[in-house]
Design a protein around this motif. Structure first.
Motif, PDB file in Angstrom:
ATOM      1  N   LEU A 133       0.817  -1.211   0.000  1.00  0.00           N
ATOM      2  CA  LEU A 133       0.000   0.000   0.000  1.00  0.00           C
ATOM      3  C   LEU A 133       0.854   1.265   0.000  1.00  0.00           C
ATOM      4  CD1 LEU A 133      -2.913   1.023   0.103  1.00  0.00           C
ATOM      5  CD2 LEU A 133      -2.784   0.939   2.586  1.00  0.00           C
ATOM      6  N   LEU A 134       1.996   1.206   0.662  1.00  0.00           N
ATOM      7  CA  LEU A 134       2.861   2.391   0.740  1.00  0.00           C
ATOM      8  C   LEU A 134       3.747   2.570  -0.494  1.00  0.00           C
ATOM      9  CD1 LEU A 134       4.045   2.353   4.461  1.00  0.00           C
ATOM     10  CD2 LEU A 134       2.178   3.646   3.443  1.00  0.00           C
ATOM     11  N   MET A 135       3.777   1.566  -1.350  1.00  0.00           N
ATOM     12  CA  MET A 135       4.684   1.600  -2.493  1.00  0.00           C
ATOM     13  C   MET A 135       4.461   2.788  -3.439  1.00  0.00           C
ATOM     14  SD  MET A 135       5.770  -1.792  -4.594  1.00  0.00           S
ATOM     15  CE  MET A 135       5.747  -2.731  -3.081  1.00  0.00           C
ATOM     16  N   MET A 138       6.383   5.905  -2.688  1.00  0.00           N
ATOM     17  CA  MET A 138       7.841   5.841  -2.853  1.00  0.00           C
ATOM     18  C   MET A 138       8.280   6.087  -4.298  1.00  0.00           C
ATOM     19  SD  MET A 138       8.352   5.220   0.264  1.00  0.00           S
ATOM     20  CE  MET A 138       7.520   4.510   1.689  1.00  0.00           C
ATOM     21  N   VAL A 139       7.330   6.071  -5.216  1.00  0.00           N
ATOM     22  CA  VAL A 139       7.663   6.254  -6.630  1.00  0.00           C
ATOM     23  C   VAL A 139       7.933   7.732  -6.896  1.00  0.00           C
ATOM     24  CG1 VAL A 139       6.837   5.996  -9.004  1.00  0.00           C
ATOM     25  CG2 VAL A 139       6.256   4.274  -7.284  1.00  0.00           C
ATOM     26  N   VAL A 140       9.001   8.018  -7.641  1.00  0.00           N
ATOM     27  CA  VAL A 140       9.309   9.399  -8.024  1.00  0.00           C
ATOM     28  C   VAL A 140       8.142   9.942  -8.860  1.00  0.00           C
ATOM     29  CG1 VAL A 140      10.920  10.864  -9.303  1.00  0.00           C
ATOM     30  CG2 VAL A 140      11.769   8.891  -8.007  1.00  0.00           C
ATOM     31  N   ILE A 190      -4.299  10.765  -7.090  1.00  0.00           N
ATOM     32  CA  ILE A 190      -4.960  10.013  -6.019  1.00  0.00           C
ATOM     33  C   ILE A 190      -4.222   8.693  -5.765  1.00  0.00           C
ATOM     34  CG2 ILE A 190      -7.085   8.774  -5.419  1.00  0.00           C
ATOM     35  CD1 ILE A 190      -8.598  10.985  -6.968  1.00  0.00           C
ATOM     36  N   TRP A 191      -3.806   8.029  -6.840  1.00  0.00           N
ATOM     37  CA  TRP A 191      -3.085   6.758  -6.685  1.00  0.00           C
ATOM     38  C   TRP A 191      -1.795   6.958  -5.907  1.00  0.00           C
ATOM     39  CZ3 TRP A 191       1.827   5.529  -8.561  1.00  0.00           C
ATOM     40  CH2 TRP A 191       2.203   4.175  -8.422  1.00  0.00           C
ATOM     41  N   GLN A 192      -1.072   8.034  -6.201  1.00  0.00           N
ATOM     42  CA  GLN A 192       0.249   8.202  -5.589  1.00  0.00           C
ATOM     43  C   GLN A 192       0.191   8.725  -4.165  1.00  0.00           C
ATOM     44  OE1 GLN A 192       3.165  10.617  -7.720  1.00  0.00           O
ATOM     45  NE2 GLN A 192       4.750   9.353  -6.796  1.00  0.00           N
ATOM     46  N   TRP A 193      -0.753   9.594  -3.845  1.00  0.00           N
ATOM     47  CA  TRP A 193      -0.697  10.279  -2.560  1.00  0.00           C
ATOM     48  C   TRP A 193      -1.750   9.839  -1.551  1.00  0.00           C
ATOM     49  CZ3 TRP A 193       3.810  11.809  -1.902  1.00  0.00           C
ATOM     50  CH2 TRP A 193       4.556  12.341  -2.956  1.00  0.00           C
ATOM     51  N   THR A 194      -2.636   8.929  -1.920  1.00  0.00           N
ATOM     52  CA  THR A 194      -3.516   8.333  -0.906  1.00  0.00           C
ATOM     53  C   THR A 194      -2.714   7.610   0.179  1.00  0.00           C
ATOM     54  OG1 THR A 194      -5.410   8.123  -2.395  1.00  0.00           O
ATOM     55  CG2 THR A 194      -5.345   6.628  -0.517  1.00  0.00           C
ATOM     56  N   PRO A 195      -1.619   6.890  -0.157  1.00  0.00           N
ATOM     57  CA  PRO A 195      -0.825   6.253   0.903  1.00  0.00           C
ATOM     58  C   PRO A 195      -0.295   7.226   1.948  1.00  0.00           C
ATOM     59  CG  PRO A 195      -0.250   5.323  -1.228  1.00  0.00           C
ATOM     60  CD  PRO A 195      -1.163   6.481  -1.500  1.00  0.00           C
ATOM     61  N   LEU A 196       0.079   8.447   1.538  1.00  0.00           N
ATOM     62  CA  LEU A 196       0.548   9.427   2.521  1.00  0.00           C
ATOM     63  C   LEU A 196      -0.572   9.802   3.479  1.00  0.00           C
ATOM     64  CD1 LEU A 196       2.673  11.392   3.608  1.00  0.00           C
ATOM     65  CD2 LEU A 196       1.882  13.055   1.910  1.00  0.00           C
ATOM     66  N   MET A 197      -1.747  10.051   2.938  1.00  0.00           N
ATOM     67  CA  MET A 197      -2.900  10.362   3.776  1.00  0.00           C
ATOM     68  C   MET A 197      -3.206   9.186   4.700  1.00  0.00           C
ATOM     69  SD  MET A 197      -5.026  12.990   4.120  1.00  0.00           S
ATOM     70  CE  MET A 197      -5.359  13.851   2.586  1.00  0.00           C
ATOM     71  N   PHE A 198      -3.130   7.980   4.171  1.00  0.00           N
ATOM     72  CA  PHE A 198      -3.360   6.777   4.967  1.00  0.00           C
ATOM     73  C   PHE A 198      -2.369   6.687   6.122  1.00  0.00           C
ATOM     74  CE2 PHE A 198      -1.237   2.579   5.248  1.00  0.00           C
ATOM     75  CZ  PHE A 198      -2.135   1.927   6.076  1.00  0.00           C
TER      76      PHE A 198
END
Length: 319
Positions: A133-135, A138-140, A190-198
């Protein structure tokens, strides 16, 4: 006995008098030790800001033949700011930025909160799913932009999946359509930054006092009632922090969007950051760019101050 008591009282009084002096000396020593770092930070933050303010009231550009220190010779009496107020392209870019922010931030918050609620409990394979989920985070961003650029091609995987689901051949030109291109950019964000919110919300969720939740359970509250009356009020500060971070960062969206669309087709996906980049590198109107950047700084500063006030209020009011 009285003499001993008097001696002890005098010693305590002397110690009490000495403590403020020690505190003051410690404060002065701390200030002297941190002074070089404070001067460096002040220079790093204040000098560019003052330089930007100076350039913003001139018509200076790298093509003018003058050094920036001589930009005063091109003073324009705040014309950059009046031009900014009448710049239709600027306001269109600002509107698109706000649209992206209004869609992406709530979507990321709701998805992040749902995932945080799910991951607050233990279940088999939790660590593996947690890592997966956190991956995306981590992607540039530039790499994420290229990934979604390929995904949303006419012959890409997205259209292939839609073809399988619909039973007909789908060849939607996502990145060539003004509306669909902006939707594709928002999906990527949304795909990239939902993990940060999570991650932020999960930290707040774990910090909710467990005894209060158990007490509410014993009193007959169901899961939804416990969540609304106990969990959410206890997470006010964390929620404000998460939303403020994403609002500010979403306002500056650039890498992913520029790789996917370059602000196109035309200017259909041109946000503030892309607009500033184009004016800076293509038009080379640096005085005008400085005025735009200062206007954006003021807007984001207002957002930050509002968030800080809300956090202070959340801490003062008992949940």
């Amino acid at each position: 006995m009285s003499a001993v008591t008097a001696t002890i009282s005098e010693d305590e009084t002397g110690a009490a008098r000495g403590r403020p002096a020690l505190r003051d000396e410690g404060t002065r020593l701390g200030f002297r030790l941190t002074l070089p770092a404070q001067i460096l930070v002040l220079f790093i933050s204040a000098f560019p800001l003052l330089m930007q303010l100076y350039i913003s009231v001139t018509d200076w550009s790298p093509l003018s033949g003058l050094g920036w220190w001589n930009a005063w010779d091109m003073w324009n009496s705040f014309a950059n700011y009046t031009d900014l107020a009448a710049d239709a392209r600027f306001w269109s870019a600002l509107k698109r930025t706000v649209i992206v922010m209004i869609v992406c931030v709530p979507a990321e918050f709701l998805l992040g909160l749902a995932l945080a609620t799910l991951f607050a409990d233990d279940f088999p394979g939790k660590r593996i799913f947690y890592s997966i989920l956190l991956m995306p985070m981590m992607v540039v961003p530039a790499v994420a932009g290229y990934m979604f650029f390929m995904l949303f091609q006419s012959g890409g995987p997205v259209n292939d999946i839609l073809s399988v689901l619909s039973g007909t051949r789908v060849t939607v030109a996502w990145l060539s359509d003004p509306t669909l291109a902006l939707i594709a950019v928002m999906i990527a964000d949304i795909w990239q930054w939902t993990p940060l919110m999570f991650l932020i919300l999960l930290a707040g969720l774990v910090g909710v006092p467990e005894d209060q939740v158990k007490a509410a359970t014993l009193l007959g509250a169901n899961s939804w009632q416990r969540f609304i009356t106990i969990v959410l009020p206890k997470m006010k500060t964390i929620i404000i922090i998460a939303l403020a971070i994403r609002v500010i960062e979403n306002f500056k969206i650039f890498d992913t969007l520029y790789i996917m669309t370059g602000g196109g087709p035309g200017v259909a996906t041109e946000t503030i950051s892309v607009y500033i980049y184009k004016v800076t590198t293509q038009d080379l109107i640096w005085g005008y760019v400085a005025a735009i950047a200062l206007a954006i700084l003021v807007v984001l500063s207002i957002v930050a101050v509002f968030a800080m006030k809300r956090m202070a209020r959340a801490r003062q009011v008992p949940a």
